[in-house]
Design an enzyme around this catalytic site. Sequence first.
Site, short mmCIF file in Angstrom:
data_model
loop_
_atom_site.label_atom_id
_atom_site.label_comp_id
_atom_site.label_asym_id
_atom_site.label_seq_id
_atom_site.Cartn_x
_atom_site.Cartn_y
_atom_site.Cartn_z
N GLU A 1 36.70 40.48 45.63
CA GLU A 1 35.39 39.57 45.90
C GLU A 1 36.10 37.95 45.75
O GLU A 1 36.19 37.56 44.68
CB GLU A 1 34.19 39.75 44.99
CG GLU A 1 33.76 41.34 45.25
CD GLU A 1 32.85 41.34 46.56
OE1 GLU A 1 32.70 40.25 47.37
OE2 GLU A 1 32.36 42.37 46.74
N CYS B 1 30.16 31.61 44.82
CA CYS B 1 30.98 32.16 45.89
C CYS B 1 30.23 31.94 47.23
O CYS B 1 30.77 31.82 48.18
CB CYS B 1 31.39 33.50 45.73
SG CYS B 1 30.43 34.63 45.34
#
Length: 512
Positions: free
Chosen positions: A264, A298
């Site tokens: 990720e 993110c």
Amino acid sequence: MTVHTAAASAREEALAILKRLGVSDTAFASTGLAARSPVTGEIIAHIREAGAAETRAAVDRAEKAFAEWRRVPAPRRGEFVRLLGEELRAAKEDLGLLVTLEAGKIVSEGLGEVQEMIDICDFAVGLSRQLYGLTIATERPHHRMMETWHPLGPVGVITAFNFPVAVWSWNAALAFICGDPVIWKPSEKTPLAALAVTAITERAAKRFGGVPEGLFELIIGGREAGEALVADERVPLVSATGSTAMGRKVGPKLAERFARAILELGGNNAAVVAPSAVLDIALRAIAFAAMGTAGQRCTTLRRLIVHSSVYDKLVPRLAKVYGNVAIGDPRVKGTLVGPLIDKAAFDGMEKALAEAKSLGATVHGGGRVAGIGGEEAYYARPALVEMPGQSGPMLRETFAPILYVVKYDTFEEAIALHNSVGAGLSSSIFTLDMREAERFVSAEGSDCGIANVNIGPSGAEIGGAFGGEKETGGGREAGSDAWKAYMRRATNTINYGTALPLAQGVTFDVDA
């Protein structure tokens, strides 16, 4: 701009929370890793750091736990996760505030992160009775073909500072019900939240009874510990959250030993504002997605692609919002933008804004806000940057509250701008045109793992699989069928007949 100055000592408040949550004083040391609050700049505590030897010892314990935990029926494993969810509910206020103090999130976001932990526990409990395999049609008579799913082994989890507790839970809740122990290396910037979560998990384990030692391991350390975890051949899966640069190192190391990776990584997320967009909705969604968590998600919105027909209606209103947003101590009611995590984050923001200006951009906001916290607290004004074109820092992720804005004229141009960056995490479009909406989420639209319509790119729910494509790493966590990454699949064929027909019509007759 509204400025909320720092409230009481973050250090004293954090230490009191840690004590209430059951973190022992033995976790702290006179020297070692400094846990600092970005809210006030204070050092809260020093923590002993683990190295390669301690990491290998943690894997030893996890390996032994795996031999025992995989024999526990999955619904029973789900009961342990249910108890963990109960303990998190009881600790929500304290743990959420600790996240605020250590990561700098506003209070509602800190609480929201703990709620994500509770939600994934609820999801995993139900999933513990739904680890389904398929029955598959076979060409051979009196045969049955099926797939079964089995625990994989110890799972390494490396997390980032911006979601210091939720990302662990996305992995751990699924790993636990799948039959896997978890070895957690949190960010060096947020070790206290990890200590608190481990204490909470220990309470759930005590209530459950029979949890093997080593089922959940915590490694607080730097690069040496992380490298040892990634290199250990007894760890068949590592889930790593962080920068694309980190992923470029971790991914090949895991591939070398044929281990699985859930990566990720970075996200340079964009939103398209079409001519038919409801601007009031778009404005609110953009503001949260771009400025929430001080731009340190993110999934933060970093690029805004606005149709030329609505640009002059939307951008001035957005600039006004940026000028009026409340910045300050995230514990103070009404604050919407808290601090950056540290000086390096602030310096990165300043460098990106200087580069944008050199390319002819118009910058609204930016710069350090004085008078909040101490010398080591870095509060910055969110920056709205009108770019002459998509270039320079707009093509890269800067982990700070910077939103770049460009115009477009055709839908094809918008999609081309949207997809022409390295990352592919999250995206959105604001439109009432059904064709535009459907094309955006189709194969010829957004190239991201998350594509939304009339909501921003941040704030994903745990029911869907979370992750992205390209330089985001391709990993998936949380909901949908992400659980399959934590298990190994076996295809089984059972012959219950009296003959031995071979597949594909092959004959192989021998004298018996």
